[in-house]
Design a protein around this motif. Structure first.
Motif, PDB file in Angstrom:
ATOM      1  N   VAL A 125     -56.011 -52.861  14.058  1.00  0.00           N
ATOM      2  CA  VAL A 125     -56.956 -53.790  13.513  1.00  0.00           C
ATOM      3  C   VAL A 125     -58.488 -52.708  13.524  1.00  0.00           C
ATOM      4  CG1 VAL A 125     -58.822 -55.677  13.412  1.00  0.00           C
ATOM      5  CG2 VAL A 125     -56.124 -56.056  13.948  1.00  0.00           C
ATOM      6  N   CYS A 126     -58.986 -52.450  12.423  1.00  0.00           N
ATOM      7  CA  CYS A 126     -60.292 -51.787  12.286  1.00  0.00           C
ATOM      8  C   CYS A 126     -61.535 -52.257  13.463  1.00  0.00           C
ATOM      9  CB  CYS A 126     -60.916 -51.565  11.031  1.00  0.00           C
ATOM     10  SG  CYS A 126     -62.459 -50.589  11.139  1.00  0.00           S
ATOM     11  N   VAL A 127     -61.945 -51.360  14.372  1.00  0.00           N
ATOM     12  CA  VAL A 127     -62.863 -51.893  15.296  1.00  0.00           C
ATOM     13  C   VAL A 127     -64.308 -52.097  14.603  1.00  0.00           C
ATOM     14  CG1 VAL A 127     -61.828 -50.731  17.379  1.00  0.00           C
ATOM     15  CG2 VAL A 127     -63.470 -49.658  16.176  1.00  0.00           C
ATOM     16  N   ASP A 128     -64.304 -51.642  13.544  1.00  0.00           N
ATOM     17  CA  ASP A 128     -65.714 -51.867  12.925  1.00  0.00           C
ATOM     18  C   ASP A 128     -65.703 -52.833  11.776  1.00  0.00           C
ATOM     19  OD1 ASP A 128     -66.790 -49.675  14.274  1.00  0.00           O
ATOM     20  OD2 ASP A 128     -66.797 -48.174  12.626  1.00  0.00           O
ATOM     21  N   CYS A 129     -64.576 -53.148  11.105  1.00  0.00           N
ATOM     22  CA  CYS A 129     -64.732 -54.079  10.064  1.00  0.00           C
ATOM     23  C   CYS A 129     -63.764 -55.096  10.129  1.00  0.00           C
ATOM     24  CB  CYS A 129     -64.673 -53.415   8.621  1.00  0.00           C
ATOM     25  SG  CYS A 129     -62.973 -52.746   8.378  1.00  0.00           S
ATOM     26  N   ASP A 130     -62.896 -54.824  11.050  1.00  0.00           N
ATOM     27  CA  ASP A 130     -62.011 -56.025  11.329  1.00  0.00           C
ATOM     28  C   ASP A 130     -60.665 -56.284  10.419  1.00  0.00           C
ATOM     29  OD1 ASP A 130     -62.744 -56.861  13.861  1.00  0.00           O
ATOM     30  OD2 ASP A 130     -63.933 -58.525  13.021  1.00  0.00           O
ATOM     31  N   ARG A 143     -59.927 -47.180  13.531  1.00  0.00           N
ATOM     32  CA  ARG A 143     -60.770 -47.611  12.491  1.00  0.00           C
ATOM     33  C   ARG A 143     -59.845 -47.245  11.470  1.00  0.00           C
ATOM     34  NH1 ARG A 143     -64.356 -44.695  15.571  1.00  0.00           N
ATOM     35  NH2 ARG A 143     -66.058 -45.897  16.361  1.00  0.00           N
ATOM     36  N   CYS A 144     -60.327 -48.008  10.097  1.00  0.00           N
ATOM     37  CA  CYS A 144     -59.637 -47.794   8.842  1.00  0.00           C
ATOM     38  C   CYS A 144     -60.168 -46.356   8.232  1.00  0.00           C
ATOM     39  CB  CYS A 144     -59.717 -49.109   7.787  1.00  0.00           C
ATOM     40  SG  CYS A 144     -61.632 -49.207   7.310  1.00  0.00           S
ATOM     41  N   LEU A 145     -59.705 -45.891   7.154  1.00  0.00           N
ATOM     42  CA  LEU A 145     -60.153 -44.706   6.713  1.00  0.00           C
ATOM     43  C   LEU A 145     -61.445 -44.839   6.424  1.00  0.00           C
ATOM     44  CD1 LEU A 145     -58.900 -41.859   6.402  1.00  0.00           C
ATOM     45  CD2 LEU A 145     -58.479 -42.491   4.226  1.00  0.00           C
ATOM     46  N   ALA A 146     -61.895 -45.998   5.561  1.00  0.00           N
ATOM     47  CA  ALA A 146     -63.319 -45.759   4.991  1.00  0.00           C
ATOM     48  C   ALA A 146     -64.223 -45.777   6.340  1.00  0.00           C
ATOM     49  CB  ALA A 146     -63.771 -47.086   4.212  1.00  0.00           C
ATOM     50  N   CYS A 147     -64.154 -46.895   7.342  1.00  0.00           N
ATOM     51  CA  CYS A 147     -64.804 -46.748   8.414  1.00  0.00           C
ATOM     52  C   CYS A 147     -64.783 -45.580   9.159  1.00  0.00           C
ATOM     53  CB  CYS A 147     -64.364 -48.014   9.441  1.00  0.00           C
ATOM     54  SG  CYS A 147     -65.150 -49.673   8.568  1.00  0.00           S
ATOM     55  N   GLN A 148     -63.729 -44.805   9.324  1.00  0.00           N
ATOM     56  CA  GLN A 148     -63.662 -43.704  10.040  1.00  0.00           C
ATOM     57  C   GLN A 148     -64.673 -42.595   9.271  1.00  0.00           C
ATOM     58  OE1 GLN A 148     -62.315 -42.890  13.052  1.00  0.00           O
ATOM     59  NE2 GLN A 148     -63.109 -41.080  13.111  1.00  0.00           N
TER      60      GLN A 148
HETATM   61 ZN   LIG Z   1     -62.828 -50.651   8.797  1.00  0.00          ZN
END
Ligand SMILES: [Zn+2]
Length: 129
Positions: free
Chosen positions: A90-95, A111-116
């Motif tokens: 689960v992405c730590v930034d956007c869940d 993180r997901c790719l976008a958040c990374q």
């Molecule tokens: Zn994310």
């Protein structure tokens, strides 16, 4: 929530375990090398200023390798802690759930790719391309 299946989770867990073992071996070898290369000349009595600089240079290089391995090992420990806490994948930034393909490529991804990408741009604004 994570979209990880039990099979996917087991596969990623074993990938992390294997990588952890490799890193532990590399760090152990790196530390052994550091001791030998750092003190060899001094112990043999053949040391002069030049040898000492060389030994210290080699030690620095080995240290950088060990530091890199240790950093990756720390990421693996963190990933395993997330696995245990069921927050892995689960992405730590956007869940949002991190796609399985990304986890296979980067089992320690938090993180997901976008958040990374957003995270890296924030950290290195000058390197934006
Ligand atoms: Zn994310």
């Amino acid at each position: 929530m994570t979209t990880l299946t039990d099979t996917g989770r087991a596969h990623l867990t074993s990938t992390l375990d294997q990588r952890e073992q490799v890193l532990r071996d590399e760090i152990r070898a790196g530390l052994t090398r550091m001791r030998v290369e750092g003190y060899e000349d001094l112990l043999s009595g053949a040391s002069d200023a030049g040898d000492e600089s060389l030994a210290s240079l080699i030690t620095d290089i080995t240290n950088a390798e060990v530091v890199r391995d240790a950093t990756e090992l720390k990421d693996i420990f963190a990933a395993k802690a997330r696995l245990a806490a069921s927050t892995y994948g689960v992405c730590v930034d956007c869940d949002a759930p991190i796609p399985y393909a990304r986890l296979v490529a980067y089992p320690t991804a938090k993180r997901c790719l976008a958040c990374q990408q957003a995270h890296e741009e924030k950290r290195n604004p000058a390197r934006r391309s």
